[in-house]
Design an enzyme around this catalytic site. Sequence first.
Site, PDB file in Angstrom:
ATOM      1  N   ASP A  51      69.468  94.568 -22.766  1.00  0.00           N
ATOM      2  CA  ASP A  51      68.305  95.374 -22.380  1.00  0.00           C
ATOM      3  C   ASP A  51      67.492  94.665 -21.299  1.00  0.00           C
ATOM      4  OD1 ASP A  51      67.162  93.407 -23.946  1.00  0.00           O
ATOM      5  OD2 ASP A  51      66.320  94.767 -25.444  1.00  0.00           O
ATOM      6  N   SER A  52      67.938  93.475 -20.919  1.00  0.00           N
ATOM      7  CA  SER A  52      67.390  92.798 -19.734  1.00  0.00           C
ATOM      8  C   SER A  52      67.528  93.666 -18.491  1.00  0.00           C
ATOM      9  CB  SER A  52      68.107  91.463 -19.511  1.00  0.00           C
ATOM     10  OG  SER A  52      69.520  91.635 -19.547  1.00  0.00           O
ATOM     11  N   ASP A  90      73.098  95.297 -26.616  1.00  0.00           N
ATOM     12  CA  ASP A  90      71.790  95.242 -27.261  1.00  0.00           C
ATOM     13  C   ASP A  90      71.423  96.591 -27.859  1.00  0.00           C
ATOM     14  OD1 ASP A  90      70.793  92.647 -27.012  1.00  0.00           O
ATOM     15  OD2 ASP A  90      70.066  92.990 -24.979  1.00  0.00           O
ATOM     16  N   LYS A 118      73.980  93.458 -30.782  1.00  0.00           N
ATOM     17  CA  LYS A 118      72.941  92.434 -30.897  1.00  0.00           C
ATOM     18  C   LYS A 118      71.594  93.083 -31.202  1.00  0.00           C
ATOM     19  CE  LYS A 118      71.432  89.963 -27.248  1.00  0.00           C
ATOM     20  NZ  LYS A 118      69.946  90.174 -27.234  1.00  0.00           N
ATOM     21  N   GLU A 120      67.375  91.955 -32.365  1.00  0.00           N
ATOM     22  CA  GLU A 120      66.401  90.874 -32.423  1.00  0.00           C
ATOM     23  C   GLU A 120      65.683  90.844 -33.766  1.00  0.00           C
ATOM     24  OE1 GLU A 120      63.654  91.137 -29.193  1.00  0.00           O
ATOM     25  OE2 GLU A 120      65.217  91.221 -27.655  1.00  0.00           O
ATOM     26  N   GLU A 187      67.152  81.833 -28.336  1.00  0.00           N
ATOM     27  CA  GLU A 187      66.507  81.820 -27.021  1.00  0.00           C
ATOM     28  C   GLU A 187      65.221  81.008 -27.022  1.00  0.00           C
ATOM     29  OE1 GLU A 187      64.856  84.888 -23.548  1.00  0.00           O
ATOM     30  OE2 GLU A 187      65.968  85.684 -25.267  1.00  0.00           O
TER      31      GLU A 187
END
Length: 270
Positions: A51-52, A90, A118, A120, A187
């Site tokens: 999602d970067s 993501d 992935k 978070e 991270e």
Amino acid sequence: MSSQSFSKNTTITTLQKLKQKGEKFACLTAYDACFAKILSEAGVEVLLVGDSLGMVLQGHDSTLPVTMEDMVYHMACVKRGNAGALLMADLPFMSYASETQTLENAARLMRAGGQIIKLEGGAWIADTTRSLAERGIPVCAHMGLTPQSINRIGGFHVQGRDTEQAQAIIEEAQILEAAGASMLLLECVPRDLGKKVTDALEIPVIGIGAGPDTDGQIMVLHDVLGVSPITPKFVKNFLLDSSDGIPGAVTDYVQAVKEQTFPSEEHCFH
């Protein structure tokens, strides 16, 4: 490294074996078919459709505006260009707020080509992780600095610097492993914490700004090529010294990760 030497498909088992042998592996973000081909043929083992893309492709100041439609579209593009890398995707902001929503959205990304999802969070995503894993959807848990929580965290700050917070990260990582996570991405944490988490887990640990002792390293593609809007301490522009343009920069990145010359001390937090 040529495409001929990297013809076998990378799987989670591949990465597990590399961890057991003490060999490092390289990961990069990818958002389209052209770069997916270049990166995978250069020997990058894991491609993350991250999602970067909200920041490096769409021009947002965070990852929060990225939608499921964005992620599915870019996952499908990367799938078409991939030549053997493991494809990770993501789940974007608020796309896994309930079990039903999580399963539906993870399934969409898997159908588009994803091989591991992935998400978070810490111990609070253990039930979600278990639910996905039980249904055959591999999970990479993302801990430390979690960009989707940027408003709660209060900015892009190093996590786990005090003893209590560091211990909590280790314990929550172990909880997620027990819940069925296949990998962990860590991270922006101090170097010694990156090592402690990696040593504490059986599953592969991927680091970004987490020091050289994690099993794998990941960077945003635009950072490797020196075209990102921001340049954190832990990134390196590999295009500067490349003798073969972009393909050479990627090959140099892969080699530096495997030879453990990147990240160096200058890229670490303490």
